[in-house]
Scaffold this motif. Structure first.
Motif, PDB file in Angstrom:
ATOM      1  N   ALA A   1       0.837  -1.207   0.000  1.00  0.00           N
ATOM      2  CA  ALA A   1       0.000   0.000   0.000  1.00  0.00           C
ATOM      3  C   ALA A   1       0.869   1.254   0.000  1.00  0.00           C
ATOM      4  O   ALA A   1       0.609   2.201  -0.750  1.00  0.00           O
ATOM      5  N   ALA A   2       1.913   1.265   0.805  1.00  0.00           N
ATOM      6  CA  ALA A   2       2.812   2.423   0.862  1.00  0.00           C
ATOM      7  C   ALA A   2       3.537   2.616  -0.469  1.00  0.00           C
ATOM      8  O   ALA A   2       3.667   3.745  -0.956  1.00  0.00           O
ATOM      9  N   ASP A   3       3.995   1.519  -1.063  1.00  0.00           N
ATOM     10  CA  ASP A   3       4.705   1.602  -2.346  1.00  0.00           C
ATOM     11  C   ASP A   3       3.789   2.110  -3.460  1.00  0.00           C
ATOM     12  O   ASP A   3       4.210   2.899  -4.306  1.00  0.00           O
ATOM     13  N   ILE A   4       2.549   1.665  -3.460  1.00  0.00           N
ATOM     14  CA  ILE A   4       1.592   2.154  -4.459  1.00  0.00           C
ATOM     15  C   ILE A   4       1.370   3.647  -4.271  1.00  0.00           C
ATOM     16  O   ILE A   4       1.308   4.403  -5.242  1.00  0.00           O
ATOM     17  N   GLY A   5       1.284   4.084  -3.031  1.00  0.00           N
ATOM     18  CA  GLY A   5       1.092   5.503  -2.739  1.00  0.00           C
ATOM     19  C   GLY A   5       2.232   6.374  -3.236  1.00  0.00           C
ATOM     20  O   GLY A   5       2.038   7.554  -3.523  1.00  0.00           O
ATOM     21  N   LYS A   6       3.426   5.805  -3.347  1.00  0.00           N
ATOM     22  CA  LYS A   6       4.603   6.560  -3.821  1.00  0.00           C
ATOM     23  C   LYS A   6       4.752   6.524  -5.343  1.00  0.00           C
ATOM     24  O   LYS A   6       5.579   7.244  -5.885  1.00  0.00           O
ATOM     25  N   LEU A   7       3.992   5.666  -5.995  1.00  0.00           N
ATOM     26  CA  LEU A   7       4.120   5.486  -7.442  1.00  0.00           C
ATOM     27  C   LEU A   7       3.609   6.722  -8.174  1.00  0.00           C
ATOM     28  O   LEU A   7       2.450   7.102  -8.006  1.00  0.00           O
ATOM     29  N   PRO A   8       4.467   7.361  -8.986  1.00  0.00           N
ATOM     30  CA  PRO A   8       4.003   8.544  -9.715  1.00  0.00           C
ATOM     31  C   PRO A   8       3.114   8.140 -10.899  1.00  0.00           C
ATOM     32  O   PRO A   8       3.570   7.496 -11.828  1.00  0.00           O
ATOM     33  N   LEU A   9       1.849   8.508 -10.811  1.00  0.00           N
ATOM     34  CA  LEU A   9       0.894   8.187 -11.873  1.00  0.00           C
ATOM     35  C   LEU A   9       0.207   9.467 -12.329  1.00  0.00           C
ATOM     36  O   LEU A   9      -0.366  10.181 -11.508  1.00  0.00           O
ATOM     37  N   SER A  10       0.268   9.729 -13.617  1.00  0.00           N
ATOM     38  CA  SER A  10      -0.364  10.933 -14.149  1.00  0.00           C
ATOM     39  C   SER A  10      -1.645  10.622 -14.912  1.00  0.00           C
ATOM     40  O   SER A  10      -2.433  11.514 -15.197  1.00  0.00           O
TER      41      SER A  10
ATOM     42  N   ALA B   1      -7.391   7.777 -14.877  1.00  0.00           N
ATOM     43  CA  ALA B   1      -8.128   6.538 -14.629  1.00  0.00           C
ATOM     44  C   ALA B   1      -7.255   5.503 -13.919  1.00  0.00           C
ATOM     45  O   ALA B   1      -7.700   4.838 -12.984  1.00  0.00           O
ATOM     46  N   LEU B   2      -6.002   5.397 -14.330  1.00  0.00           N
ATOM     47  CA  LEU B   2      -5.095   4.455 -13.685  1.00  0.00           C
ATOM     48  C   LEU B   2      -4.808   4.896 -12.251  1.00  0.00           C
ATOM     49  O   LEU B   2      -4.749   4.074 -11.341  1.00  0.00           O
ATOM     50  N   SER B   3      -4.650   6.180 -12.056  1.00  0.00           N
ATOM     51  CA  SER B   3      -4.412   6.711 -10.716  1.00  0.00           C
ATOM     52  C   SER B   3      -5.566   6.357  -9.780  1.00  0.00           C
ATOM     53  O   SER B   3      -5.348   5.950  -8.633  1.00  0.00           O
ATOM     54  N   THR B   4      -6.780   6.474 -10.270  1.00  0.00           N
ATOM     55  CA  THR B   4      -7.959   6.122  -9.484  1.00  0.00           C
ATOM     56  C   THR B   4      -7.965   4.639  -9.150  1.00  0.00           C
ATOM     57  O   THR B   4      -8.215   4.248  -8.003  1.00  0.00           O
ATOM     58  N   ARG B   5      -7.680   3.805 -10.139  1.00  0.00           N
ATOM     59  CA  ARG B   5      -7.653   2.347  -9.914  1.00  0.00           C
ATOM     60  C   ARG B   5      -6.530   1.975  -8.944  1.00  0.00           C
ATOM     61  O   ARG B   5      -6.708   1.110  -8.081  1.00  0.00           O
ATOM     62  N   ALA B   6      -5.384   2.618  -9.082  1.00  0.00           N
ATOM     63  CA  ALA B   6      -4.263   2.343  -8.182  1.00  0.00           C
ATOM     64  C   ALA B   6      -4.617   2.720  -6.747  1.00  0.00           C
ATOM     65  O   ALA B   6      -4.275   2.002  -5.799  1.00  0.00           O
ATOM     66  N   GLU B   7      -5.316   3.826  -6.574  1.00  0.00           N
ATOM     67  CA  GLU B   7      -5.745   4.243  -5.238  1.00  0.00           C
ATOM     68  C   GLU B   7      -6.733   3.225  -4.658  1.00  0.00           C
ATOM     69  O   GLU B   7      -6.670   2.897  -3.470  1.00  0.00           O
ATOM     70  N   ASP B   8      -7.621   2.711  -5.496  1.00  0.00           N
ATOM     71  CA  ASP B   8      -8.550   1.666  -5.049  1.00  0.00           C
ATOM     72  C   ASP B   8      -7.774   0.426  -4.602  1.00  0.00           C
ATOM     73  O   ASP B   8      -8.090  -0.182  -3.584  1.00  0.00           O
TER      74      ASP B   8
ATOM     75  N   ILE C   1      -8.254  -6.143 -10.050  1.00  0.00           N
ATOM     76  CA  ILE C   1      -7.282  -6.602 -11.044  1.00  0.00           C
ATOM     77  C   ILE C   1      -7.913  -6.604 -12.427  1.00  0.00           C
ATOM     78  O   ILE C   1      -7.292  -6.169 -13.402  1.00  0.00           O
ATOM     79  N   GLU C   2      -9.142  -7.066 -12.522  1.00  0.00           N
ATOM     80  CA  GLU C   2      -9.848  -7.048 -13.810  1.00  0.00           C
ATOM     81  C   GLU C   2      -9.999  -5.616 -14.324  1.00  0.00           C
ATOM     82  O   GLU C   2      -9.782  -5.344 -15.507  1.00  0.00           O
ATOM     83  N   ALA C   3     -10.380  -4.700 -13.457  1.00  0.00           N
ATOM     84  CA  ALA C   3     -10.565  -3.299 -13.861  1.00  0.00           C
ATOM     85  C   ALA C   3      -9.249  -2.658 -14.285  1.00  0.00           C
ATOM     86  O   ALA C   3      -9.196  -1.915 -15.279  1.00  0.00           O
ATOM     87  N   ILE C   4      -8.192  -2.937 -13.561  1.00  0.00           N
ATOM     88  CA  ILE C   4      -6.883  -2.379 -13.904  1.00  0.00           C
ATOM     89  C   ILE C   4      -6.397  -2.960 -15.216  1.00  0.00           C
ATOM     90  O   ILE C   4      -5.875  -2.241 -16.077  1.00  0.00           O
ATOM     91  N   ASP C   5      -6.583  -4.257 -15.394  1.00  0.00           N
ATOM     92  CA  ASP C   5      -6.187  -4.902 -16.640  1.00  0.00           C
ATOM     93  C   ASP C   5      -6.934  -4.286 -17.820  1.00  0.00           C
ATOM     94  O   ASP C   5      -6.341  -3.973 -18.859  1.00  0.00           O
ATOM     95  N   ALA C   6      -8.233  -4.084 -17.657  1.00  0.00           N
ATOM     96  CA  ALA C   6      -9.039  -3.475 -18.731  1.00  0.00           C
ATOM     97  C   ALA C   6      -8.560  -2.050 -19.011  1.00  0.00           C
ATOM     98  O   ALA C   6      -8.463  -1.639 -20.178  1.00  0.00           O
TER      99      ALA C   6
END
Length: 142
Positions: free
Chosen positions: A69-78, A81-88, A133-138
C-alpha cells in the motif's frame, strides 16, 4: 484551402505520448504489484499451520500488504483513470493488512467468533482484489 497536416500530426503525436505514458505507468504498477504478490502468496498458504505459526504468517502478511500500500502511494501516476484504480488497489491492500491482523489476533486469542468474522473479512478483500485486477487490466489495455 486550409492545410490541417501539421495540426493532425501534432494531435496524433500527443495521443501517442499519452498512450506511451499510460503504458509505462501500467507496466510500473503491474511490476510493483506482481513483485509484491510473489512474497505475499508465500504467506497465504496457512492450512495445517499451528496457532503460533499462523499468527506469525498473518503478521508478516499484514506487513507485506502495508508495504505494498505504501509503495503504491509513492508510485508517480499521471493517468487519471489508472491513478484512481491504483488508489482503489492501495485501499484494498490496507484492508488486506487489517484483515490479516484481525486473523492473527483471533488465532492468538483462540476466539472462534472473531476468527469467523476475520475470515469473512479476508475473503471479501480477496474478492475485491480480483475485481480490481480485472478493472486495472481493462484500463491498461485501452
Amino acid at each position: 484551402m486550409r492545410r490541417w497536416g501539421p495540426l493532425v500530426t501534432a494531435m496524433i503525436t500527443l495521443a501517442s505520448c499519452h498512450n506511451a505514458t499510460k503504458e509505462t505507468e501500467c507496466a510500473r504498477f503491474v511490476e510493483l504489484v506482481n513483485g509484491s504478490l510473489v512474497e505475499i502468496n508465500r504467506h497465504t498458504r496457512i492450512q495445517g499451520l499451528d496457532g503460533p505459526r499462523m499468527v506469525t504468517e498473518m503478521t508478516q502478511l499484514a506487513s507485506l500488504y502495508d508495504k505494498l500500500a505504501a509503495d503504491i502511494g509513492k508510485l508517480p501516476l499521471s493517468t487519471s483513470a489508472l491513478s484512481t484504480r491504483a488508489e482503489d488497489y492501495r485501499r484494498m491492500a490496507q484492508s488486506a493488512a487489517s484483515a490479516a491482523r484481525h486473523l492473527a489476533t483471533a488465532v492468538s486469542e483462540a476466539d472462534p467468533k472473531a476468527l469467523s468474522i476475520a475470515d469473512h473479512e479476508f475473503k471479501a478483500v480477496v474478492e475485491r482484489e480480483a475485481k480490481l485486477i480485472e478493472a486495472i487490466d481493462a484500463e491498461c489495455k485501452r
